[in-house]
Design an enzyme around this catalytic site. Sequence first.
Site, PDB file in Angstrom:
ATOM      1  N   GLU A 175       3.022 -98.597 -26.911  1.00 11.94           N
ATOM      2  CA  GLU A 175       1.658 -98.178 -27.260  1.00 11.94           C
ATOM      3  C   GLU A 175       1.013 -97.221 -26.259  1.00 11.94           C
ATOM      4  OE1 GLU A 175       2.862-101.194 -27.772  1.00 11.94           O
ATOM      5  OE2 GLU A 175       2.143-101.982 -29.672  1.00 11.94           O
ATOM      6  N   GLY A 209       3.940-103.167 -32.856  1.00 11.38           N
ATOM      7  CA  GLY A 209       3.612-104.263 -33.766  1.00 11.38           C
ATOM      8  C   GLY A 209       4.847-105.016 -34.255  1.00 11.38           C
ATOM      9  N   GLU A 247       5.584-107.369 -31.535  1.00 12.23           N
ATOM     10  CA  GLU A 247       4.488-108.357 -31.568  1.00 12.23           C
ATOM     11  C   GLU A 247       4.679-109.351 -32.706  1.00 12.23           C
ATOM     12  OE1 GLU A 247       1.532-105.137 -31.383  1.00 12.23           O
ATOM     13  OE2 GLU A 247       0.596-106.264 -29.761  1.00 12.23           O
TER      14      GLU A 247
END
Length: 260
Positions: A135, A112, A115
């Site tokens: 992930e 994240g 991201e």
Amino acid sequence: MKFNNILVEKENGLAKIIINRPKKLNALNKETIEAISTAIEVLEEDASVKVLVITGSGEKAFVAGADISEFSNYSVDEGGALAKKGQEMLFDYIENLSKPVIAAVNGFALGGGLELAMACHFRIASENAKMGLPEVSLGVIPGYGGTQRLPQLVGKGKAMELIMTAGMISAEEAKVCGLVNHVVPLEALLPLAEKLANKIMRNSSVAMGAAIRAVNANFEDGVNGYEVEIAEFGECFGTDDFTEGTTAFLEKRKANFPGS
Ligand code: COA
């Protein structure tokens, strides 16, 4: 603005959002995602703010990912809802913001965290930064837009390799593949962000918003980016910034954009 997990600093048109959970390497729990989103809402409305920078506190991490401890017991529905809410509330919101957002990646940007950096309009990094989407090593896939934005930035093959290996790349490698634009020593990272922000601020904020919408249109399904560009280009001609920009050029002086 006071939040538990972020600091917000404003100076000379630049707002810095500093993610501040150093003991958890700035991992994004729900509260932090909400805080960043709320801070951006306020900064979007604040006419004195022209450019936003997102960075992490400390010298080790930008953001080491979504907070794994929060979702380890989630069901299928809860997992889907987590990704949907996060994307809408923060990641897509940043990407479509009409004010420029720079990610200053000052350490680990994983999952994240990467991201979040990829949702920003562009990225700069410090030499110690490490980036990756780990992930699949947790039995999940990137859920905050990583499977879409990484291929856009580095190409499909490189994105597939990074996602499948769940590995980390150095800041220099990230620069070579187009994931970050500049790499500098850690102490030079925020000064570089400020320098770039100052350069951006000299230009029309109205045109900037139009440019962001036109560039983003290239990546929207079913949208013809060229048509969006034509429409946005035309709209510029009705703005005070356009009148000022062209007049200043013809009068051989610096433009003083009203931002309308
Ligand atoms: N979620 C929740 N907590 C996290 C976290 C995350 N994504 N990343 C780091 N932390 C926590 C650790 O659990 C640890 O907490 P503790 O001190 O209470 O045990 C603290 O942050 C420090 O991390 P630690 O792992 O001890 O640091 P390290 O220097 O040994 O390793 C990393 C750094 C980044 C390699 C390692 O923390 C890591 O792999 N983090 C997870 C990365 C990831 O998979 N992100 C994607 C999530 S979808």
